[in-house]
Structure formats: structure tokens, C-alpha cells
Design a protein around this motif. Structure first.
Motif, short mmCIF file in Angstrom:
data_model
loop_
_atom_site.label_atom_id
_atom_site.label_comp_id
_atom_site.label_asym_id
_atom_site.label_seq_id
_atom_site.Cartn_x
_atom_site.Cartn_y
_atom_site.Cartn_z
N ALA A 1 111.94 -31.51 88.70
CA ALA A 1 112.15 -30.29 89.47
C ALA A 1 111.05 -30.10 90.50
N ILE A 2 111.43 -29.47 91.61
CA ILE A 2 110.50 -29.18 92.71
C ILE A 2 110.74 -27.74 93.16
N ALA A 3 109.65 -27.02 93.42
CA ALA A 3 109.72 -25.70 94.06
C ALA A 3 109.32 -25.94 95.52
N CYS B 1 107.64 -30.70 88.30
CA CYS B 1 107.51 -31.03 86.88
C CYS B 1 108.64 -31.96 86.46
N HIS B 2 108.58 -32.38 85.20
CA HIS B 2 109.54 -33.31 84.63
C HIS B 2 109.70 -32.96 83.16
N TRP C 1 120.49 -26.42 92.05
CA TRP C 1 119.61 -25.34 92.50
C TRP C 1 119.57 -24.21 91.49
N ALA C 2 118.40 -23.63 91.33
CA ALA C 2 118.21 -22.48 90.45
C ALA C 2 117.16 -21.57 91.07
N MET C 3 117.17 -20.32 90.66
CA MET C 3 116.13 -19.39 91.07
C MET C 3 115.27 -19.11 89.84
N ILE C 4 113.97 -19.24 90.01
CA ILE C 4 113.01 -18.96 88.93
C ILE C 4 112.30 -17.67 89.29
N ASP C 5 112.34 -16.71 88.40
CA ASP C 5 111.68 -15.41 88.59
C ASP C 5 110.43 -15.39 87.73
N ALA D 1 109.11 -22.85 85.35
CA ALA D 1 108.64 -21.46 85.39
C ALA D 1 107.14 -21.40 85.07
N GLU D 2 106.71 -22.16 84.09
CA GLU D 2 105.29 -22.22 83.73
C GLU D 2 104.47 -22.85 84.85
#
Length: 93
Positions: free
Chosen positions: A17-19, A27-28, A77-81, A40-41
Motif C-alpha cells: 500500500a501507498i499513501a 507498507c506491506h 483504493w481506500a480512504m484511511i481516517d 493506518a498505523e
């Protein structure tokens, strides 16, 4: 604060994943659920690092615009809050 995240299935290796709005934030993990939790962390830690460096966190980007980037083709795609209320940096050396 909400950040878009793109996740790619890495053949035989889980998920990465990439932000895109946060440099050096990736991360992986072995499962999609674990990857989103770890992301998220990772985002929270990156925001803490920026805060401690005296930098303001960048705003989350427009997911529709980010999807147009060919580097993210085929991703989920996802949104992380994340809670952006960070403590004041320690002023003592």
C-alpha cells in the motif's frame, strides 16, 4: 484527517500500500485487512514525524485525480481516517 491509499496485490507476496499524499508512506502485509490496518498505523507515524519536525501535514488528495495516475493503475483504493490531534513537540533537547 483522511488520506487516500492505493493497495496492489503483489503476486505470491501479499499486498503493498501507498499513501500518495505522504512521501515515504508505504507498507506491506499478507492480507488486505492487515495491509489497511498497517497503513493506518504507518500514516499516523508519518504524521507524528512531520509534526515533530515542525512541518504541517499535507491535506489528503482527491482520490478521483489520483486514480488517473498510471502508476496506480490496477490498485484498490481506500480512504484511511486517522486522528490528527498530535501532542505538541517536546521543546526540551
Amino acid at each position: 484527517m483522511r488520506y487516500p491509499v492505493v493497495v496492489h496485490n503483489i503476486e505470491y507476496a501479499g499486498f503493498g500500500a501507498i499513501a500518495p499524499d505522504l512521501p515515504h508512506c508505504h507498507c506491506h502485509a499478507e492480507t488486505l485487512d492487515a495491509t489497511l490496518q498497517k497503513m493506518a498505523e504507518t500514516i499516523f507515524q508519518r504524521l507524528e514525524d512531520l509534526h515533530e519536525a515542525g512541518e504541517s501535514p499535507p491535506p489528503g488528495g482527491d482520490i478521483d485525480m489520483l486514480r488517473k495516475n498510471p502508476a496506480y493503475a490496477g490498485g484498490i483504493w481506500a480512504m484511511i481516517d486517522v486522528d490528527h490531534e498530535l501532542p505538541a513537540p517536546d521543546s526540551n533537547p
